[in-house]
Design an enzyme around this catalytic site. Structure first.
Site, PDB file in Angstrom:
ATOM      1  N   LYS A 281      31.004  28.519 115.605  1.00  0.00           N
ATOM      2  CA  LYS A 281      32.081  29.497 115.767  1.00  0.00           C
ATOM      3  C   LYS A 281      32.518  30.048 114.416  1.00  0.00           C
ATOM      4  CE  LYS A 281      36.241  28.562 115.422  1.00  0.00           C
ATOM      5  NZ  LYS A 281      37.610  28.011 115.466  1.00  0.00           N
TER       6      LYS A 281
ATOM      7  N   CYS B  98      47.249  34.006 129.256  1.00  0.00           N
ATOM      8  CA  CYS B  98      46.406  32.979 129.886  1.00  0.00           C
ATOM      9  C   CYS B  98      46.519  31.683 129.103  1.00  0.00           C
ATOM     10  CB  CYS B  98      44.947  33.461 129.946  1.00  0.00           C
ATOM     11  SG  CYS B  98      43.916  32.552 131.112  1.00  0.00           S
TER      12      CYS B  98
END
Length: 398
Positions: A251, A321
């Protein structure tokens, strides 16, 4: 050079021509000799070859002898010439004698069927709604992410190093904490040479309280040493080189390539992107970790959208979210999201057996049970929860 099978062919031609003559039809001995001659020629294939000059000379003599034969000569003279010619010619190799079988495939005119590319249903609509909800760009990642933590006035190699450092510190850490630690490091001097010369205790105080700060102190020192030694204080310009650095994962590598080098090499997937992708059903099957999610997204998501996925979904995960108790009622995707309005799993507390503490504890427990029974039987159908709690406390005092 005459091939080895040429003598047999010539003999067959001459014999067929002789079969039409009256002499051949009347002489049965010649027929028998001819048959034996043909069978003998078929068996003489393994005789060693002579030199090419000798073979050529013998072949010329044999051809002349054959041409001089007339109808009155005895065919036994022919039988003495052709076996010699057959013996002097090299045998046919196996790949010449055998005819190669060619597999013929017929085209029926139907083109091959291509596997249809999988895409999640309504993903373009859902992506449009997320962009609309993120249009204000007021999430923590928009103001304190890795793109905002480096010194814009520093040299290019220093800026790239600071981007990598901010990404290493952001692991398991909120953006607010990472941004504060980067401010302290920049004030101290955030270059590879400066980090390498700083002792562990001082470096630990500068980056505290980022998550796993003790391990990150070791990773920063080891990474700075490698960059000074092999890259002149700069960072590698490839994913393969970045992931070799201590404490740098896929990442961080993909985000560093995008922010520092302005090259899109992959999707930077963290816990937010991993969680939201699974909730929206953007994966063919659920994934267990961010790296599996990255590979699954890159299989179908257009490459021109890879760069915005991280900051877009990270900000969406920070505001709407949420990891626990997501705000599905205000989400524009509540009617198309498979996980909408599903309560987050609650951790179950382990039930422990309370040991008996004597008559006093049992009397107290009995009193509480009586009070609760009285409340349940005496309360009306509709009671304000605040009034109910106050009534319980007043009865417990008495």
């Amino acid at each position: 050079m005459i091939p080895s099978g040429y003598a047999t062919v010539m003999l067959n031609v001459v014999l067929r021509f002789r079969m039409t003559s009256p002499y051949f039809s009347q002489n049965k001995t010649v027929v028998t000799a001819t048959a034996s001659l043909l069978s003998g020629l078929k068996k003489r294939r393994n005789v060693d070859a002579v030199s090419s000059v000798a073979v050529k000379a013998e072949e010329e003599d044999s051809v002349v002898s054959l041409s001089t034969l007339d109808g009155s000569q005895d065919l036994f003279q022919l039988a003495t010439i052709l076996p010699k010619l057959e013996a002097d010619v090299p045998p046919l190799s196996s790949h010449v004698r055998r005819r190669r079988q060619i597999k013929v495939e017929y085209d029926e005119g139907t083109p091959p069927v291509k596997a249809e590319k999988w895409e999640p249903p309504e993903w373009t609509k859902q992506l449009g709604f997320i962009r609309e909800m993120r249009s204000s760009r007021d999430a923590p990642v928009d103001h304190m992410g890795a793109e905002k933590c480096y010194d814009g006035e520093a040299p290019s190699n220093v800026r790239r190093f600071q981007v990598l450092v901010s990404l290493m510190l952001s692991s398991q850490t909120k953006d607010q904490v990472t941004a504060a630690a980067m401010q302290r490091l920049r004030a101290h001097g955030c270059t590879a040479e400066k980090i390498l010369s700083t002792d562990d205790d001082t470096l630990g105080k500068l980056i505290y309280p980022v998550g796993f700060w003790r391990n990150k102190v070791k990773f920063l020192k080891r990474t700075a040493a490698l960059l000074v030694k092999d890259f002149g204080g700069d960072i590698p310009d490839s994913v393969e080189g970045l992931v070799r650095l201590p404490g740098v994962g896929p990442k961080m590598a993909h985000l560093a390539m995008d922010i520092a080098w302005d090259q899109v090499s992959g999707i930077g997937v963290d816990t937010h992107v991993h969680r939201i992708s699974n909730r929206l059903g953007w994966l063919r099957k659920p994934t267990k970790n961010p790296e599996e999610t990255r590979k699954a997204l890159e299989e179908w998501l257009p490459r021109d959208l890879w760069s915005e996925m991280n900051w877009l979904l990270v900000g969406f995960g920070q505001q709407v979210c949420l990891p626990t108790n997501p705000l599905c009622s205000v989400c524009l995707n509540q009617h198309s999201c498979p996980s909408a309005h599903q309560s987050s799993p609650v951790k179950r507390t382990k039930t422990r057996s309370v040991p008996s503490l004597g008559p006093a504890s049992s009397l107290r427990a009995k009193k509480e049970t009586v009070v609760k029974d009285e409340m349940v039987s005496g309360l009306p159908d509709q009671v304000n929860p605040t009034t109910q709690r106050r009534t319980l406390k007043s009865k417990m005092k008495h």
